[in-house]
Design an enzyme around this catalytic site. Sequence first.
Site, PDB file in Angstrom:
ATOM      1  N   CYS A 275       0.818  -1.221   0.000  1.00 12.18           N
ATOM      2  CA  CYS A 275       0.000   0.000   0.000  1.00 12.18           C
ATOM      3  C   CYS A 275       0.848   1.266   0.000  1.00 12.18           C
ATOM      4  CB  CYS A 275      -0.985  -0.019   1.169  1.00 12.18           C
ATOM      5  SG  CYS A 275      -0.256   0.149   2.811  1.00 12.18           S
ATOM      6  N   HIS A 323      -2.784   1.495   6.773  1.00 11.16           N
ATOM      7  CA  HIS A 323      -3.102   1.349   5.351  1.00 11.16           C
ATOM      8  C   HIS A 323      -3.252   2.723   4.722  1.00 11.16           C
ATOM      9  CE1 HIS A 323      -4.379  -0.894   1.830  1.00 11.16           C
ATOM     10  NE2 HIS A 323      -5.351  -0.008   1.654  1.00 11.16           N
ATOM     11  N   HIS A 335      -5.758   1.854  -4.406  1.00  7.82           N
ATOM     12  CA  HIS A 335      -4.876   1.323  -3.361  1.00  7.82           C
ATOM     13  C   HIS A 335      -4.496  -0.118  -3.677  1.00  7.82           C
ATOM     14  CE1 HIS A 335      -8.038  -0.905  -0.678  1.00  7.82           C
ATOM     15  NE2 HIS A 335      -8.485  -0.818  -1.918  1.00  7.82           N
TER      16      HIS A 335
END
Length: 360
Positions: A275, A323, A335
């Site tokens: 990520c 994240h 993402h």
Amino acid sequence: MAAHRKRKQRRLTGPTGRTAATLAIAGAATAGAATPAHGEPRLTPAQVRAKIDGLYEEAEAATERYNGAKEKADEARDSLTELRDEATRRTGRLNAARNALGSVAAAQYRGGTGGLDPAVQLALSSGPDEFLERAGLAERAGARQATMVTGIRKELASIAQLRSRADGRLGEFEARRAELARHKTTVREKLDSAHALLDRLTAAERARYAEEAGNGAYGSGNGAYAAYAARAGRATARGALLAPDSRAAAAVAYAYGAIGKPYAWGATGPGAFDCSGLTQAAWRAAGVALPRTTYTQIGAGQRVARDRLAPGDLVFFFSGVSHVGIYVGGGQMIHAPRPGSAVRMAPVDEMPFAGATRPA
């Protein structure tokens, strides 16, 4: 008649009887508690999926800690290499100075001065500790010799300092490598546990889970991906148009170009991403250097309220800020979700929002 008489069973008494009774009771209790799954309650598919989601979240948090430890280990390694290279260069200069002093001393001896000056003999010795302790003798040499001996003394002190710093950096590097290995082990354990839980689902349940996680629509070779890529190409122009500046537009364009590429923990592209690796690569393409981890990226730039998001902003999730995605407008982000998935577009509100940053 006696031969056919039923033998009377012997009743157990005393310690033997108590032991037998205890074993019988324990066996009955065990039999009553047993289930078809050997005592482990069978989880529903929904419970299994929830556990898998939790394990993936924990694995991603461990991945970010791994990324941070790797960045620090790389810095320590580079610093150690630089210190060692500088020590080698200074050692070369020291040897050159010693050779020059030796030439002067040889000329002095051939000139009949009656032997070498004590300071010259000391500078040419192989014992730097003794030399440093008694360097005051250099004052008894001639002006040229004193200057050369002083230079040697400085080089010795400098080299000793460099080597001490290198030893410290070596210890730090080894500690970072050990930390790196621990985080790597944690990631693998979490992923192995998630895979084991996935194996407990039926093929239909796994397919449904993959679809819900957004994996199925963007896999390579999937006809839906080609259609999605065409829509993404059109959306890129819209995102670029709405972006606050040309750099944000370039970052958004890079993120769209990464859609469909696989997630791989620790990866920063161009073939795969985790990520924070995706967001770092997207902004690197725009000429902006971001830190490596979610924990540091959230502090890189201007904090932005959720209702003020613009394409290119970094959006962070979960209480541990584990994240990150890149906002592309319309309540959507791009993402790299999790291991086994691919880079994709998703709603910003599909995960617990933790904050947003606009890179400077």
